[in-house]
Motif scaffolding. Sequence first.
Motif, PDB file in Angstrom:
ATOM      1  N   LEU A 151       0.991  -1.357  -0.124  1.00 38.85           N
ATOM      2  CA  LEU A 151       0.113  -0.012  -0.004  1.00 38.85           C
ATOM      3  C   LEU A 151       0.677   1.239   0.152  1.00 38.85           C
ATOM      4  O   LEU A 151       0.386   2.272  -0.748  1.00 38.85           O
ATOM      5  CB  LEU A 151      -0.869   0.170   1.287  1.00 38.85           C
ATOM      6  CG  LEU A 151      -2.286  -0.733   1.073  1.00 38.85           C
ATOM      7  CD1 LEU A 151      -3.070  -0.857   2.310  1.00 38.85           C
ATOM      8  CD2 LEU A 151      -3.059  -0.152  -0.316  1.00 38.85           C
ATOM      9  N   PRO A 152       1.789   1.494   0.831  1.00 41.06           N
ATOM     10  CA  PRO A 152       2.709   2.617   0.689  1.00 41.06           C
ATOM     11  C   PRO A 152       3.390   2.837  -0.838  1.00 41.06           C
ATOM     12  O   PRO A 152       3.800   3.890  -0.879  1.00 41.06           O
ATOM     13  CB  PRO A 152       3.682   2.390   1.777  1.00 41.06           C
ATOM     14  CG  PRO A 152       3.236   1.364   2.705  1.00 41.06           C
ATOM     15  CD  PRO A 152       2.410   0.530   1.845  1.00 41.06           C
ATOM     16  N   VAL A 153       3.561   1.876  -1.205  1.00 39.93           N
ATOM     17  CA  VAL A 153       4.209   1.720  -2.541  1.00 39.93           C
ATOM     18  C   VAL A 153       3.371   2.093  -3.747  1.00 39.93           C
ATOM     19  O   VAL A 153       3.437   2.803  -4.560  1.00 39.93           O
ATOM     20  CB  VAL A 153       5.012   0.693  -3.046  1.00 39.93           C
ATOM     21  CG1 VAL A 153       5.758   0.519  -4.240  1.00 39.93           C
ATOM     22  CG2 VAL A 153       6.299   0.453  -1.913  1.00 39.93           C
ATOM     23  N   ASP A 154       2.186   1.141  -3.946  1.00 38.41           N
ATOM     24  CA  ASP A 154       1.373   1.228  -5.138  1.00 38.41           C
ATOM     25  C   ASP A 154      -0.034   0.391  -4.583  1.00 38.41           C
ATOM     26  O   ASP A 154       0.012  -0.635  -4.157  1.00 38.41           O
ATOM     27  CB  ASP A 154       1.741   0.296  -6.240  1.00 38.41           C
ATOM     28  CG  ASP A 154       1.289   0.448  -7.557  1.00 38.41           C
ATOM     29  OD1 ASP A 154      -0.068   0.798  -7.457  1.00 38.41           O
ATOM     30  OD2 ASP A 154       2.004   0.835  -8.541  1.00 38.41           O
ATOM     31  N   PRO A 155      -0.953   1.264  -4.503  1.00 38.27           N
ATOM     32  CA  PRO A 155      -2.433   0.991  -3.991  1.00 38.27           C
ATOM     33  C   PRO A 155      -3.076  -0.205  -5.153  1.00 38.27           C
ATOM     34  O   PRO A 155      -4.111  -0.808  -4.777  1.00 38.27           O
ATOM     35  CB  PRO A 155      -3.280   1.931  -3.786  1.00 38.27           C
ATOM     36  CG  PRO A 155      -2.805   2.922  -4.746  1.00 38.27           C
ATOM     37  CD  PRO A 155      -1.205   2.694  -5.188  1.00 38.27           C
ATOM     38  N   ARG A 156      -2.730  -0.306  -6.277  1.00 35.90           N
ATOM     39  CA  ARG A 156      -3.298  -0.903  -7.212  1.00 35.90           C
ATOM     40  C   ARG A 156      -3.482  -2.453  -7.135  1.00 35.90           C
ATOM     41  O   ARG A 156      -4.510  -3.139  -7.326  1.00 35.90           O
ATOM     42  CB  ARG A 156      -2.682  -0.591  -8.803  1.00 35.90           C
ATOM     43  CG  ARG A 156      -3.010   0.715  -9.208  1.00 35.90           C
ATOM     44  CD  ARG A 156      -2.372   0.787 -10.656  1.00 35.90           C
ATOM     45  NE  ARG A 156      -0.890   0.860 -10.313  1.00 35.90           N
ATOM     46  CZ  ARG A 156       0.043   1.173 -11.343  1.00 35.90           C
ATOM     47  NH1 ARG A 156      -0.301   1.067 -12.583  1.00 35.90           N
ATOM     48  NH2 ARG A 156       1.493   1.027 -11.285  1.00 35.90           N
ATOM     49  N   PRO A 157      -2.315  -3.197  -6.449  1.00 34.66           N
ATOM     50  CA  PRO A 157      -2.604  -4.728  -5.826  1.00 34.66           C
ATOM     51  C   PRO A 157      -3.816  -4.842  -5.101  1.00 34.66           C
ATOM     52  O   PRO A 157      -4.627  -5.609  -5.061  1.00 34.66           O
ATOM     53  CB  PRO A 157      -1.365  -5.182  -5.658  1.00 34.66           C
ATOM     54  CG  PRO A 157      -0.028  -4.121  -6.282  1.00 34.66           C
ATOM     55  CD  PRO A 157      -1.123  -2.896  -6.545  1.00 34.66           C
ATOM     56  N   ALA A 158      -3.845  -3.881  -4.044  1.00 34.40           N
ATOM     57  CA  ALA A 158      -5.014  -3.953  -3.040  1.00 34.40           C
ATOM     58  C   ALA A 158      -6.030  -3.869  -3.586  1.00 34.40           C
ATOM     59  O   ALA A 158      -7.143  -4.575  -3.521  1.00 34.40           O
ATOM     60  CB  ALA A 158      -4.847  -3.031  -1.980  1.00 34.40           C
TER      61      ALA A 158
END
Length: 419
Positions: A276-283
């Motif tokens: 989440l702190p790097v990229d929210p798209r996987p979440a």
Amino acid sequence: MCDRLGRGPGRPPLLHHSLPAIAAPTQAWSDPDGGMRDGAHGVHHAGVRWICGLSLTVDGRGVEPLSSVDHDGRVTFRGLVGGLDGARAEHRVVVHRTREAWSRGLVERITIENGQEVPVAIMLELELEVCGSPVDAIAGGRPEHGDVDIAELPAGALVRSGERSMAVTSEGGAVRVRGRRIVVSRRAIVRDGDWATLDVELEFDDPAVDDRASTVELSAPPLTGRPALDRWTARAVSDIETLLLDVGHGPVPAASAPWRLGILARDAIGAARLLLPVDPRPAAGVLRTLAAHQGVRVDARSGEEPGRMPNALERGGDYRSLDATPAWVVLLHDAWRAGMPLDAVRELRPALHASLAWMIERIGEGYLGRLPTGPYEEWLPPAAEGDDAREWFPVDAQALAHAAAAAAAEPAHRARRRR
């Protein structure tokens, strides 16, 4: 002792000496010299080990390994070969091998470089042993050969197992079938200072596989000014990208290589939370993917129940997990706090309500429990088996259930405070 641990009957093989080339749902495991000999070695795709043995010879001789490196789903091997026709005693003929996985196959390029002052005549042979067995058999320490049909075609070879198939083709080489082995070969005269190549490609076709490699490139974390840490972070992000699958709802990190290498809810949720702190798209991809497969009926075979999140998506879905549902609720809360657009959160509100309803239904004596219908012995640890196993309340599931309840209550609590 290590051999007993890695090769005993019923034990999964050890992996610490193996090098992988991965692009989910394809994976190739080998020794550091590039050979595939035993254990979990082989080329796997979507739960099937198609190739369980691979060896390279130059004029019938093996290659002396020098080095190997893996990165971005690609492994490069470097070695020497001596004693060739026309070659001097010293080793000045170098073999480069590049093995690269992609979502539906594998490409291997072999390059012979002649560093001598005289030409050499070579015979390159890459031998592949066809297996066609389920990967679960390897995980259980029971490697076996599956039932396959192997046909030699003008353009290569075709291996069939039911509706699934693997095509073997080569650019610059001849493809021959010898029983359960496929041999790709090329004769060449390599002039001094020149090189010769042999390309081999495996391509899989499985109509039942919905998993497709994601094309998402994750956002790069900010540089720290510490070169070693920045290199490690860049490598970690690159490795995660090779594990991303997309079944139509966004990128989801795959897990459990070299066994399943599929979408497992708990692993995907954990990875997405850390990203989440790097990229929210996987979440967002994990949330939408699991919500799309949320239980809607009662099925004793798979453990499906209305509102319950699946633990695994393969084979029609496996819902026998107590903590996947509360973990999904916690991920939704964390993604919302990390800035997930409100429209995307509202889109998942029906799935949230169904998840909470399932959790409430499963509360027994104040704890999340009441094991699912069906063969619970398949997933309970031995200590929980027995007549009273249905009253088992694992501690980690209680922690997740508490976190999920608190997370679901936070938006309503904030709304009341604003009034």
